[in-house]
Design a protein around this motif. Structure first.
Motif, PDB file in Angstrom:
ATOM      1  N   HIS A  54       0.727  -1.097   0.095  1.00  0.00           N
ATOM      2  CA  HIS A  54      -0.003  -0.144   0.069  1.00  0.00           C
ATOM      3  C   HIS A  54       0.816   1.336   0.133  1.00  0.00           C
ATOM      4  O   HIS A  54       1.883   1.394   0.803  1.00  0.00           O
ATOM      5  N   ASP A  61      -7.066   2.296  -4.028  1.00  0.00           N
ATOM      6  CA  ASP A  61      -8.208   2.279  -3.044  1.00  0.00           C
ATOM      7  C   ASP A  61      -7.944   3.516  -2.185  1.00  0.00           C
ATOM      8  O   ASP A  61      -8.841   4.247  -1.949  1.00  0.00           O
ATOM      9  N   ASP A  62      -6.737   3.702  -1.653  1.00  0.00           N
ATOM     10  CA  ASP A  62      -6.523   4.582  -0.713  1.00  0.00           C
ATOM     11  C   ASP A  62      -6.571   6.105  -1.522  1.00  0.00           C
ATOM     12  O   ASP A  62      -6.912   7.193  -0.937  1.00  0.00           O
ATOM     13  N   MET A  63      -6.193   5.981  -2.838  1.00  0.00           N
ATOM     14  CA  MET A  63      -6.251   7.273  -3.662  1.00  0.00           C
ATOM     15  C   MET A  63      -7.896   7.807  -3.647  1.00  0.00           C
ATOM     16  O   MET A  63      -8.099   8.901  -3.585  1.00  0.00           O
ATOM     17  N   GLU A  72     -10.164   7.223  -1.517  1.00  0.00           N
ATOM     18  CA  GLU A  72     -10.655   7.622  -0.314  1.00  0.00           C
ATOM     19  C   GLU A  72     -10.403   9.088  -0.007  1.00  0.00           C
ATOM     20  O   GLU A  72     -11.131  10.002   0.133  1.00  0.00           O
ATOM     21  N   SER A  73      -9.078   9.286  -0.415  1.00  0.00           N
ATOM     22  CA  SER A  73      -8.432  10.630  -0.278  1.00  0.00           C
ATOM     23  C   SER A  73      -9.122  11.665  -1.313  1.00  0.00           C
ATOM     24  O   SER A  73      -9.426  12.845  -0.677  1.00  0.00           O
ATOM     25  N   TYR A 118      -2.093   1.620  -4.657  1.00  0.00           N
ATOM     26  CA  TYR A 118      -2.595   2.823  -4.053  1.00  0.00           C
ATOM     27  C   TYR A 118      -3.983   3.079  -4.635  1.00  0.00           C
ATOM     28  O   TYR A 118      -4.447   4.154  -3.944  1.00  0.00           O
ATOM     29  N   SER A 160     -12.491  12.387   0.005  1.00  0.00           N
ATOM     30  CA  SER A 160     -12.477  13.277   1.229  1.00  0.00           C
ATOM     31  C   SER A 160     -12.145  14.985   0.981  1.00  0.00           C
ATOM     32  O   SER A 160     -12.723  15.815   1.462  1.00  0.00           O
ATOM     33  N   ALA A 208      -0.892   7.700  -3.145  1.00  0.00           N
ATOM     34  CA  ALA A 208      -2.489   7.795  -2.944  1.00  0.00           C
ATOM     35  C   ALA A 208      -2.584   9.157  -2.675  1.00  0.00           C
ATOM     36  O   ALA A 208      -3.420  10.019  -3.641  1.00  0.00           O
ATOM     37  N   THR A 209      -1.938   9.825  -1.694  1.00  0.00           N
ATOM     38  CA  THR A 209      -2.258  11.269  -1.271  1.00  0.00           C
ATOM     39  C   THR A 209      -1.840  12.510  -2.400  1.00  0.00           C
ATOM     40  O   THR A 209      -2.568  13.330  -2.780  1.00  0.00           O
ATOM     41  N   GLY A 254       0.630   4.657   0.570  1.00  0.00           N
ATOM     42  CA  GLY A 254       0.109   5.780   0.970  1.00  0.00           C
ATOM     43  C   GLY A 254       0.476   7.320   0.430  1.00  0.00           C
ATOM     44  O   GLY A 254      -0.251   8.152   0.036  1.00  0.00           O
TER      45      GLY A 254
END
Length: 505
Positions: free
Chosen positions: A48, A89-91, A93-94, A87, A97, A53-54, A50
């Motif tokens: 993952h 899925d985390d992307m 989500e970010s 990444y 947001s 992703a961010t 992160g």
């Protein structure tokens, strides 16, 4: 690009279609098949990222607000490396947001999905379409999804953004055969549509990777036990049921027979049908697997913890043994051995030993007709006399000549069609270690092969052979390997053998 290669059913006319960003083939590396890297990471664990992703979410948000050429190019460059599955899925989500404008994000997704010449940006485009809705992009999603490399992202997009995801994912599943089929069918595990459930039993579990990945979904979602208890069970369903059960027994990468709540009832129904309908090599294969499973010692004991009673196992074993004792099997196997269909022949040669059917002469005949046709392993496995082994050595000399074997880089792993002869040569070198002094010239040839596997197997034979049986030129070849071979392990093994030679001499 992909659209031009689709047939009337939306399937690729070339299932191995090369994408524009595919790097040149490296004979020293294993190439991932389409969708395999994402599939393996998803099934067997992956990293993952992160930070990626961010940063990617920030670039997407900016591109949606100000879709200028400079901003879009920067975004595209950031997505070019094909590691987006680590990444995405985390992307998402970010990104959610950050609450960007959904329509603007949708347009960025469409741009990426329709213009990208690299798989990473196209995958992210599908992901964005999925979270903003496939309303005007259904054809785009289905077109990209027809290539196994993109099916995972297309299926997730349909799950998230389609108004009828179950039917749409089913439609996509029928367009692919590899990792894409696996990704789609796994997302049909909660299907309630009777037509889809029936398809899962008859066709859905089939894929070009491993049936084991989808057997559990087919058996449970498709309600295999209930299907086998119908008043009428046609031959197609009976054959498919056997393949599903076989895959469940094999187990491996997914849930297996021990995870089926009603497994004894499923096998009861299947064996009851075969008791008066068994006729194919597939029937024989599955029944043999059931019989072997039920006599599996420790596995049989462990099965009691999964709801199996001793009576279940004894009853099913009796049924399987009765089917295996039926008189038609030797003739069925003999017919299979004469088949030109590779799968039919494989089933027959696997079953032949059970019925005392000798196969060496058949394997030798096939090798003489096509020396690189893949029967060397079976031929050596059944070469149980000196005469048979010598006949294989003679054929190996005629097939694996120096001008065929000694070409290419000495650091080659030997992958690809140009190394077909080397891959077949492996089986002979591997087997010769068990027969000191036999095929000494072939061992020498293996030591000079450009492929690391050939050299390692030739070295392995010398490790097992007494020094007195070594080829005459072995010492010279080993000295050269110990000093010049590009592989450190090969140099070390050659040095150890030279030490062995001093002791043996």
């Amino acid at each position: 690009m992909i659209r031009t290669y689709l047939d009337g059913d939306g399937r690729l006319t070339d299932q191995d279609l090369t994408l524009p960003d595919e790097p040149p083939r490296d004979p020293n590396a294993i190439r991932w098949s389409a969708g395999a890297m994402d599939g393996v990471m998803g099934h067997h664990g992956g990293g993952h990222d992160g930070k990626a992703a961010t940063s990617t979410a920030a670039l997407l948000a900016k591109a949606s607000r100000k879709p200028r050429e400079r901003t879009l190019k920067k975004l595209y460059r950031a997505l070019q490396n094909d590691d987006v599955v680590s990444y995405v899925d985390d992307m998402i989500e970010s990104l959610v947001s950050a609450r960007p404008d959904a329509d603007a994000i949708h347009q960025v997704g469409l741009w990426l999905a329709t213009t990208a010449r690299h798989r990473g940006p196209a995958k992210i485009g599908l992901a964005l379409i999925g979270i903003t809705g496939t309303r005007d992009a259904g054809e785009i999603v289905m077109t990209l999804g027809a290539h196994d490399e993109f099916t995972l992202f297309a299926a997730v997009a349909l799950s998230n953004g389609s108004t009828n995801p179950e039917r749409d994912i089913w439609s996509l599943a029928k367009r692919v055969d590899g990792w894409g089929r696996i990704q789609c069918v796994e997302r049909l595990s909660d299907a309630t549509d009777p037509e889809i459930k029936e398809w899962l039993l008859r066709e859905g579990y089939k894929n070009s990777v491993m049936y084991e990945y989808l057997a559990y979904t087919a058996a449970t979602t498709g309600e295999l036990t209930t299907a086998l208890q119908r008043t009428e069970v046609d031959r197609q369903l009976l054959t498919s049921a056997g393949e599903i059960i076989e895959a469940l027994i094999m187990g491996g990468p997914a849930q297996d027979i021990d995870d089926i709540d009603d497994a004894p009832a499923m096998l009861d129904a299947y064996l009851d049908l075969l008791d008066h309908r068994a006729e194919t090599l597939g029937d024989l294969r599955t029944t043999t697997s059931i019989d072997r499973m039920l006599h599996g010692g420790e596995d049989a004991d462990a099965r009691a913890g999964h709801g199996w009673t001793q009576q279940d196992q004894q009853r099913l074993a009796t049924k399987a043994e009765r089917i295996l004792a039926q008189p038609q099997w030797p003739e069925v196997v003999a017919e299979g051995l004469a088949s030109e269909d590779d799968h039919t022949f494989w089933l027959a040669k696997e079953a032949a030993p059970r019925f005392g059917i000798a196969t060496f002469d058949l394997f030798l005949e096939r090798l003489r007709a096509d020396p690189l046709g893949g029967s060397w392993f079976d031929a050596w496995r059944t070469a149980d006399t000196d005469d048979r082994r010598n006949s294989l050595v003679d054929l190996a000399r005629a097939t694996f000549r120096p001008n065929v074997i000694v070409n290419g880089s000495p650091s080659s792993m030997g992958f690809g069609p140009e190394f077909r002869a080397h891959m077949e040569f492996d089986f002979t070198l591997q087997e010769l270690r068990n027969h000191p002094g036999t095929g000494r010239d072939l061992i020498s040839l293996g030591l000079t092969s450009p492929t690391i596997r050939n050299r390692n197997m030739a070295l392995g034979a010398l490790k097992e052979w007494p020094f007195a049986t070594w080829p005459d030129d072995a010492l010279d070849l080993l000295r050269r390997m110990a000093s010049d071979d590009p592989q450190e392990q090969v140099r070390q093994d050659a040095s150890e053998l030279l030490t062995k030679a001093k002791i043996g001499a």
